[in-house]
Design a protein around this motif. Structure first.
Motif, PDB file in Angstrom:
ATOM      1  N   ILE A  18      36.207  30.137  45.218  1.00  0.00           N
ATOM      2  CA  ILE A  18      37.494  30.611  45.712  1.00  0.00           C
ATOM      3  C   ILE A  18      38.538  29.538  45.433  1.00  0.00           C
ATOM      4  O   ILE A  18      38.329  28.356  45.714  1.00  0.00           O
ATOM      5  CB  ILE A  18      37.466  30.975  47.212  1.00  0.00           C
ATOM      6  N   ASP A  19      39.630  29.969  44.836  1.00  0.00           N
ATOM      7  CA  ASP A  19      40.763  29.100  44.518  1.00  0.00           C
ATOM      8  C   ASP A  19      41.866  29.443  45.517  1.00  0.00           C
ATOM      9  O   ASP A  19      42.618  30.404  45.339  1.00  0.00           O
ATOM     10  CB  ASP A  19      41.197  29.368  43.078  1.00  0.00           C
ATOM     11  N   VAL A  20      41.937  28.668  46.594  1.00  0.00           N
ATOM     12  CA  VAL A  20      42.853  28.959  47.697  1.00  0.00           C
ATOM     13  C   VAL A  20      44.242  28.419  47.370  1.00  0.00           C
ATOM     14  O   VAL A  20      44.405  27.242  47.076  1.00  0.00           O
ATOM     15  CB  VAL A  20      42.333  28.348  49.015  1.00  0.00           C
ATOM     16  N   GLY A  21      45.235  29.312  47.446  1.00  0.00           N
ATOM     17  CA  GLY A  21      46.575  28.932  47.018  1.00  0.00           C
ATOM     18  C   GLY A  21      46.615  28.793  45.510  1.00  0.00           C
ATOM     19  O   GLY A  21      47.115  27.812  44.967  1.00  0.00           O
ATOM     20  N   CYS A  22      46.111  29.816  44.820  1.00  0.00           N
ATOM     21  CA  CYS A  22      45.885  29.710  43.373  1.00  0.00           C
ATOM     22  C   CYS A  22      47.170  29.604  42.577  1.00  0.00           C
ATOM     23  O   CYS A  22      47.153  29.157  41.432  1.00  0.00           O
ATOM     24  CB  CYS A  22      45.053  30.889  42.889  1.00  0.00           C
ATOM     25  N   GLY A  23      48.304  30.052  43.139  1.00  0.00           N
ATOM     26  CA  GLY A  23      49.560  29.971  42.407  1.00  0.00           C
ATOM     27  C   GLY A  23      49.508  30.757  41.116  1.00  0.00           C
ATOM     28  O   GLY A  23      49.159  31.934  41.100  1.00  0.00           O
ATOM     29  N   VAL A  39      37.351  34.235  43.146  1.00  0.00           N
ATOM     30  CA  VAL A  39      38.387  34.850  43.960  1.00  0.00           C
ATOM     31  C   VAL A  39      39.639  33.987  43.830  1.00  0.00           C
ATOM     32  O   VAL A  39      39.640  32.815  44.224  1.00  0.00           O
ATOM     33  CB  VAL A  39      37.977  34.958  45.439  1.00  0.00           C
ATOM     34  N   ALA A  40      40.682  34.553  43.229  1.00  0.00           N
ATOM     35  CA  ALA A  40      41.987  33.900  43.170  1.00  0.00           C
ATOM     36  C   ALA A  40      42.751  34.335  44.414  1.00  0.00           C
ATOM     37  O   ALA A  40      43.110  35.506  44.551  1.00  0.00           O
ATOM     38  CB  ALA A  40      42.728  34.299  41.904  1.00  0.00           C
ATOM     39  N   PHE A  41      43.010  33.393  45.323  1.00  0.00           N
ATOM     40  CA  PHE A  41      43.539  33.724  46.648  1.00  0.00           C
ATOM     41  C   PHE A  41      44.909  33.105  46.832  1.00  0.00           C
ATOM     42  O   PHE A  41      45.111  31.907  46.588  1.00  0.00           O
ATOM     43  CB  PHE A  41      42.580  33.202  47.724  1.00  0.00           C
ATOM     44  N   ASP A  42      45.870  33.918  47.277  1.00  0.00           N
ATOM     45  CA  ASP A  42      47.220  33.407  47.499  1.00  0.00           C
ATOM     46  C   ASP A  42      47.956  34.372  48.429  1.00  0.00           C
ATOM     47  O   ASP A  42      47.538  35.520  48.621  1.00  0.00           O
ATOM     48  CB  ASP A  42      47.974  33.273  46.177  1.00  0.00           C
ATOM     49  N   GLN A  43      49.077  33.901  48.985  1.00  0.00           N
ATOM     50  CA  GLN A  43      49.896  34.769  49.834  1.00  0.00           C
ATOM     51  C   GLN A  43      51.013  35.454  49.065  1.00  0.00           C
ATOM     52  O   GLN A  43      51.694  36.324  49.593  1.00  0.00           O
ATOM     53  CB  GLN A  43      50.492  33.969  50.991  1.00  0.00           C
ATOM     54  N   SER A  44      51.191  35.092  47.802  1.00  0.00           N
ATOM     55  CA  SER A  44      52.261  35.665  46.990  1.00  0.00           C
ATOM     56  C   SER A  44      51.735  36.837  46.166  1.00  0.00           C
ATOM     57  O   SER A  44      50.927  36.657  45.248  1.00  0.00           O
ATOM     58  CB  SER A  44      52.849  34.606  46.052  1.00  0.00           C
ATOM     59  N   ALA A  45      52.212  38.037  46.481  1.00  0.00           N
ATOM     60  CA  ALA A  45      51.775  39.221  45.740  1.00  0.00           C
ATOM     61  C   ALA A  45      52.220  39.158  44.284  1.00  0.00           C
ATOM     62  O   ALA A  45      51.472  39.561  43.378  1.00  0.00           O
ATOM     63  CB  ALA A  45      52.328  40.479  46.409  1.00  0.00           C
ATOM     64  N   SER A  46      53.415  38.647  44.028  1.00  0.00           N
ATOM     65  CA  SER A  46      53.905  38.597  42.643  1.00  0.00           C
ATOM     66  C   SER A  46      53.073  37.638  41.803  1.00  0.00           C
ATOM     67  O   SER A  46      52.715  37.953  40.653  1.00  0.00           O
ATOM     68  CB  SER A  46      55.382  38.193  42.617  1.00  0.00           C
ATOM     69  N   ASP A  47      52.738  36.469  42.357  1.00  0.00           N
ATOM     70  CA  ASP A  47      51.879  35.544  41.631  1.00  0.00           C
ATOM     71  C   ASP A  47      50.520  36.172  41.364  1.00  0.00           C
ATOM     72  O   ASP A  47      49.966  36.056  40.260  1.00  0.00           O
ATOM     73  CB  ASP A  47      51.691  34.249  42.421  1.00  0.00           C
ATOM     74  N   LEU A  48      49.961  36.840  42.375  1.00  0.00           N
ATOM     75  CA  LEU A  48      48.633  37.429  42.229  1.00  0.00           C
ATOM     76  C   LEU A  48      48.625  38.556  41.201  1.00  0.00           C
ATOM     77  O   LEU A  48      47.635  38.734  40.483  1.00  0.00           O
ATOM     78  CB  LEU A  48      48.126  37.938  43.570  1.00  0.00           C
ATOM     79  N   ASN A  49      49.700  39.318  41.121  1.00  0.00           N
ATOM     80  CA  ASN A  49      49.777  40.370  40.105  1.00  0.00           C
ATOM     81  C   ASN A  49      49.675  39.772  38.701  1.00  0.00           C
ATOM     82  O   ASN A  49      48.968  40.302  37.835  1.00  0.00           O
ATOM     83  CB  ASN A  49      51.078  41.159  40.244  1.00  0.00           C
ATOM     84  N   ASP A  50      50.373  38.666  38.490  1.00  0.00           N
ATOM     85  CA  ASP A  50      50.320  38.003  37.187  1.00  0.00           C
ATOM     86  C   ASP A  50      48.928  37.425  36.923  1.00  0.00           C
ATOM     87  O   ASP A  50      48.397  37.529  35.811  1.00  0.00           O
ATOM     88  CB  ASP A  50      51.363  36.882  37.120  1.00  0.00           C
ATOM     89  N   VAL A  51      48.355  36.790  37.952  1.00  0.00           N
ATOM     90  CA  VAL A  51      47.018  36.197  37.804  1.00  0.00           C
ATOM     91  C   VAL A  51      45.991  37.278  37.498  1.00  0.00           C
ATOM     92  O   VAL A  51      45.140  37.125  36.611  1.00  0.00           O
ATOM     93  CB  VAL A  51      46.633  35.415  39.073  1.00  0.00           C
ATOM     94  N   ASP A  52      46.065  38.382  38.226  1.00  0.00           N
ATOM     95  CA  ASP A  52      45.110  39.474  38.018  1.00  0.00           C
ATOM     96  C   ASP A  52      45.218  40.030  36.598  1.00  0.00           C
ATOM     97  O   ASP A  52      44.196  40.323  35.945  1.00  0.00           O
ATOM     98  CB  ASP A  52      45.354  40.579  39.035  1.00  0.00           C
TER      99      ASP A  52
END
Length: 239
Positions: A18-23, A39-52
């Motif tokens: 798990i990468d917590v605060g993956c940015g 698991v790429a984990f973050d509170q930012s939905a926009s960052d996570l959309n790009d990461v995904d």
């Protein structure tokens, strides 16, 4: 640009990470590339959309083994939505300096780590960070900005107090420290300042080409002015 040394950490095929605060996802991508279930984990939905999107592209293009899995999960680092002992490796890179309740976050990082698993935490190093704070309030005094400057021994003590066994420390990104001092000196709101753009081109060239001159220079300078410090720990195996 990786802050974590994955060879030292030991992430490999079949590992759970798990990468917590993956940015932007740099460490998640490397773990996935090495065959881990990530698991790429973050509170930012926009960052996570790009990461995904990038994780999916990596899978489609064969940049990760077919056996590896990756997902992007939104949530709060103070309340990780995973059972105790869920992961072989926990990465928390450049996040604790943003978190008011850092000790609660550390509790969560340790909780979701399996016995015998490894934790690596990286934060801005005290001296380079102190210089930035002295040069510019805007560097840190903003929403979501840095709220504290860690001394490595202080962070070490906080993590070790949770029963974690210290393994290693290293510094990284010495060439980036002067870049941030320069940005702070001219104004962090002036990304197009000629000196800033010139130095940025140097950093991009270094990251893309990895010439021996800058690689050797950074290796020499990291112990002195490395922008980040990385601390590695192991969770004692269950008796």
């Amino acid at each position: 640009m990786l802050t974590v040394d994955f060879d030292r950490l030991g992430v490999g095929a079949g590992s759970t990470v798990i990468d917590v605060g993956c940015g932007a996802g740099r460490h998640s991508f490397e773990a996935f590339r090495r065959g881990a279930n990530v698991v790429a984990f973050d509170q930012s939905a926009s960052d996570l959309n790009d990461v995904d999107a990038i994780l999916q592209a990596m899978a489609e293009q064969g940049e990760a083994p077919a056996s590896a899995k990756a997902e992007a999960v939104k949530g709060d680092a103070l309340d990780l939505p995973f059972d105790d002992g869920s992961f072989d490796f926990v990465i928390a890179s450049e996040i604790l300096e943003h978190v008011p309740a850092d000790e609660r976050a550390i509790d969560e990082l340790v909780r979701v780590l399996k016995p015998g698993g490894r934790l690596v935490v990286t934060v801005p190093r005290w001296l380079p960070e102190k210089v930035c704070w002295m040069l510019s309030d805007e560097y840190h005094a903003n929403e979501g900005g840095h709220i504290r400057i860690y001394r490595a021994d202080e962070l070490h003590a906080k993590i070790a107090a949770r029963g974690m066994e210290f393994d290693h420390r290293h510094h990284a990104h010495a060439l980036h420290a002067p870049f941030w001092w320069l940005k702070c000196a001219v104004g962090v709101d002036k990304p197009n300042h000629p000196a800033v753009t010139a130095y940025h081109k140097l950093l991009v060239w270094d990251m893309m080409s990895r010439p021996w001159l800058t690689r050797n220079a950074e290796a020499v300078l990291n112990p002195l002015i490395g922008k980040s410090v990385a601390l590695y720990f192991r969770k004692p195996a269950a008796v």
